[in-house]
Design an enzyme around this catalytic site. Structure first.
Site, PDB file in Angstrom:
ATOM      1  N   CYS A 158       0.796  -1.224   0.000  1.00 32.38           N
ATOM      2  CA  CYS A 158       0.000   0.000   0.000  1.00 32.38           C
ATOM      3  C   CYS A 158       0.831   1.278   0.000  1.00 32.38           C
ATOM      4  O   CYS A 158       0.278   2.369  -0.025  1.00 32.38           O
ATOM      5  CB  CYS A 158      -0.953  -0.011   1.199  1.00 32.38           C
ATOM      6  SG  CYS A 158      -1.876  -1.562   1.313  1.00 32.38           S
ATOM      7  N   HIS A 291      -2.585   8.107   6.316  1.00 27.60           N
ATOM      8  CA  HIS A 291      -2.873   6.807   5.700  1.00 27.60           C
ATOM      9  C   HIS A 291      -4.228   6.317   6.184  1.00 27.60           C
ATOM     10  O   HIS A 291      -5.071   5.902   5.393  1.00 27.60           O
ATOM     11  CB  HIS A 291      -1.768   5.813   6.044  1.00 27.60           C
ATOM     12  CG  HIS A 291      -1.860   4.520   5.297  1.00 27.60           C
ATOM     13  ND1 HIS A 291      -1.845   4.460   3.915  1.00 27.60           N
ATOM     14  CD2 HIS A 291      -1.959   3.236   5.723  1.00 27.60           C
ATOM     15  CE1 HIS A 291      -1.932   3.199   3.529  1.00 27.60           C
ATOM     16  NE2 HIS A 291      -2.011   2.440   4.599  1.00 27.60           N
ATOM     17  N   HIS A 326      -9.818   1.832   0.763  1.00 30.79           N
ATOM     18  CA  HIS A 326      -8.368   1.685   0.664  1.00 30.79           C
ATOM     19  C   HIS A 326      -8.042   1.082  -0.696  1.00 30.79           C
ATOM     20  O   HIS A 326      -8.349  -0.080  -0.960  1.00 30.79           O
ATOM     21  CB  HIS A 326      -7.856   0.790   1.800  1.00 30.79           C
ATOM     22  CG  HIS A 326      -6.370   0.715   1.881  1.00 30.79           C
ATOM     23  ND1 HIS A 326      -5.536   1.389   1.016  1.00 30.79           N
ATOM     24  CD2 HIS A 326      -5.547   0.050   2.729  1.00 30.79           C
ATOM     25  CE1 HIS A 326      -4.287   1.143   1.326  1.00 30.79           C
ATOM     26  NE2 HIS A 326      -4.261   0.331   2.367  1.00 30.79           N
TER      27      HIS A 326
END
Length: 396
Positions: A158, A291, A326
């Site tokens: 990620c 994040h 996400h």
């Protein structure tokens, strides 16, 4: 050498243009919903940030022939990259030393899932599975936008797109390239959903970043790309600059295969490096695009890292993943676009769905749209294995 951002393109669950994404962010319009584009046993159990365009509709959008073997990941990436090049006003990508650095984690998994069982019985389907590897999507994107130069792929979970941005900026600073299209793309796939379901970090409702009662993340799909150009090109062609990549840093806390350090060691080191390369103090940061995945581990780790850098009086921060889900390897790229929009419009985007402060610290995200003068935005991206990357975007 200064690294300028002269163009950007994006497609996500909240819009297929930069303008549509900005309007959704400022109006609180989230893109989290039930899965519609493919069947999975988890369809009615989880929510995702799905782009409501079928593969056929994406093919039409890109004007691809029916016999193409573009994966969904490649199609999303090709669309966003082309929009970025157009936004930068580039008519010939090859008039300077140009490259593409694309990030992905899923690659062409959606094609593999579709044709896996037919592979040995039907030779015609084998060309589709050839698009499985991550690098194939990068070469498809390069081919689509007409790039003849350097092509590379980054896959660090990620944090991938942040590392793509860093790599592109470094190549310009070191004089290896004059222009680099950087970003990331990932499509939803059964493989990803099943994997994250096994990790038990998917939420059955809307994700709630930095909330004490957070249950987990919503997966999403998206693609976004930036055009990075040397200051020399900008000056020579009198180009409009959207923002600058002024600082960056990455680190690995080597704590656990699928979890970050509870004290945020990797995130702390990455932010520290980014501030150093930008020659900025923590007090210079005006907004943090966190994040913020809404998992118990990530938000605790990131929050503690923020306190180690900024103290209890952190600048306004928010996670935009409550809007998009996400998006894995694409996350840092779409949040780079959002960071640039924050700079352009002097606005802090809201951290949706927040209700209860975390019991471990007193940090509270910005929960409403806020106007303020913004000159420097810090954008965090963390990956499996403790891969932590931070990019600072600045007006000057």
């Amino acid at each position: 050498m200064k690294v300028a951002i002269t163009g950007m393109g994006i497609i996500s669950s909240i819009g297929k243009t930069v303008e549509e994404n900005f309007n959704a962010l400022t109006s609180g319009q989230k893109g989290i919903s039930a899965i519609e584009n493919f069947h999975t046993v988890h369809k009615d159990v989880i929510k995702v940030g799905e782009i409501k365009l079928t593969n056929s509709q994406l093919e039409q959008l890109l004007d691809l022939t029916p016999d193409n073997n573009y994966s969904r990941t490649a199609m999303l990436g090709a669309y966003a990259a082309k929009k970025a090049v157009e936004n930068a006003g580039i008519s010939n990508l090859n008039d300077y030393r140009s490259g593409l650095i694309s990030a992905t984690s899923v690659g062409g998994m959606d094609m593999t899932e579709k044709f896996y069982y037919e592979y040995f019985e039907d030779e015609a389907c084998r060309k589709y599975i050839s698009s499985h590897d991550a690098g194939d999507s990068s070469h498809k994107i390069a081919e689509y936008i007409g790039l003849e130069g350097f092509v590379s792929t980054v896959s660090t979970a990620c944090s991938s797109a942040a590392n793509a941005i860093m790599m592109g900026a470094r190549m310009i600073q070191q004089g290896k390239l004059d222009r680099v299209i950087v970003g990331g793309t990932d499509a939803l796939a059964k493989f990803t959903i099943n994997g994250f379901k096994t990790l038990m970090i998917l939420s059955d409702t809307y994700n709630t970043p930095f909330d004490n009662n957070r249950k987990g993340l919503n997966l999403g799909e998206a693609a976004a790309f930036l055009v990075l150009e040397s200051d020399e090109i900008v000056q020579k062609n009198n180009k409009k600059v959207l923002a600058y990549v002024s600082g960056f840093g990455n680190a690995n806390d080597a704590f656990h295969q699928t979890a970050s350090s509870e004290n945020g060691d990797g995130a702390y080191l990455a932010m520290q490096k980014a501030l150093k390369t930008a020659d900025l103090q923590p007090s210079d940061i005006d907004y943090i695009n966190a994040h913020g995945t809404a998992t118990p581990n990530n938000d605790l780790s990131e929050g503690r890292a923020l306190i180690r850098i900024f103290g209890e009086n952190s600048p306004e921060f928010s996670s935009t993943k409550a809007f998009t889900g996400h998006t894995l390897a694409a996350a840092a790229a779409i949040e780079a676009v959002y960071s640039i929009l924050a700079l352009e419009h002097n606005v802090v985007f809201p951290n949706l769905n927040f209700v209860t402060p975390m019991e471990e610290f007193s940090l509270i995200p910005q929960t409403t749209l806020k106007n303020k003068e913004i000159n420097h935005v810090l954008s965090n991206s963390f990956g499996f294995g403790g891969n932590c990357s931070t990019v600072i975007f600045s007006k000057k």
